[in-house]
Each structure stands twice: as C-alpha cells, then as structure tokens.
Design an enzyme around this catalytic site. Sequence first.
Site, PDB file in Angstrom:
ATOM      1  CB  CYS A   1       1.866  -3.659   5.359  1.00  0.00           C
ATOM      2  SG  CYS A   1       0.319  -4.415   5.942  1.00  0.00           S
TER       3      CYS A   1
ATOM      4  CG  HIS B   1      -0.282  -0.020   2.551  1.00  0.00           C
ATOM      5  ND1 HIS B   1       0.234   1.115   3.149  1.00  0.00           N
ATOM      6  CD2 HIS B   1      -0.064  -1.035   3.431  1.00  0.00           C
ATOM      7  CE1 HIS B   1       0.737   0.798   4.330  1.00  0.00           C
ATOM      8  NE2 HIS B   1       0.583  -0.495   4.534  1.00  0.00           N
TER       9      HIS B   1
END
Length: 202
Positions: free
Chosen positions: A178, A162
Amino acid sequence: MKWKTMAAMSLTALALAGCYSGVRVPDPKLSARDAEFLALAPKAQISSEFDRYLVDYKTNEPVGSIVVDSRAHFLYYVMPGGKAIRYGVATGQEAMGWTGRAYVGAMQEWPRWIPPKDMLERWPHLQPTADAGGLPGGPDNPLGSRALYLYQNGKDSLYRIHGTNEPEKIGQAVSSGCIRMRDIDAIDLYSRVKVGTQVVVL
C-alpha cells in the site's frame, strides 16, 4: 575573502532551492473529528523534502490523476498547467511492491482496518483483531485518516492509498504494497479526488 564567502553562500542557497523547488501547499481545512483525532495521532519529524509542495511536473497523465513514484517515495496529484501537488509517501517493500494502473473504487474517512489474509499468515498474532471485525477508525489505526481503495477491472485490488500511524516511515519502502501518507496529506488528497480517479503506480 569576504566575496568568496558570499559566493559560496549564494551557491549553497541555489543548491538548496534546487532540492526543494516548489511552493508549500497549506494544510486543508479540518472537521472537528479530524482535529480531535489528529491531536491524538502519532507525531514524527520527517525531512522537509517530503512535505506537501506544488511543483512543476511533466506527465502524459490527465489532470486530476494520481501518479506514484515508488522509487523516489513521492505521490503526485496532477494539476493544470504542467503542475502537480507532490506528497511524500512510504511505499511497498521491494518484494511486496505493486506497480500498474488502477482507479479509486471507494473512499472512506477514518476507515476500519481489517488485517488482510496475507498479513495474518505472516503475523498470526493479528488474528484476534480480524476475528473482532477489525480495528475501528481512529488515531491508532494503521489506515490513518483516509483510505482510497484501488480497483482494477471492477474488482478491489486490495491495495490502498491511506494515512498511517507510523509517520516516521514516510520516505521509506516499508509497507505490504500500500501507499502510506501522513494523515494531514491523506486528508488533503482525499479532498481533491473522487471515485473513478485514475491512479498509476510506477
């Protein structure tokens, strides 16, 4: 003496060329919303090594797949002809780093962020955000401009590739597992992938 100086300069240029080999990839075309949000998003100077480049890249992974080199803080989107687009990324802290194979199970533009359970255990002050249904997408959202949701065996792994509202941390191991990208890079990668794209995190 002059030729020695010129030789030294030539060697320096060659060394720099070796460090930053590749061709810069132009910014993607932006929608009106992308342009508006990016203008308001946090800015940071990062090393040019973590810019977006088309590079030579040898891999056994198929064209169109994503390979993340967590240690070097690079994400590669595999292209035809032994090439890849290389992006600088921030990866998981050593204790929280995740490796393995997954695939893109869902994709969202300017996604809503809901603090995950493990994060709420570490940082209880985020509970009101979770109780309110999360933080709407926008320039201050921790997921940034785009999110690719990584799945394994038909289930959400809870790991993401992301954007970020902390671009100054690109090139570092700082996340909860992440893979974070500059917002403009997340937009570029998002335009190239699809649901089902294979992802390998080394």
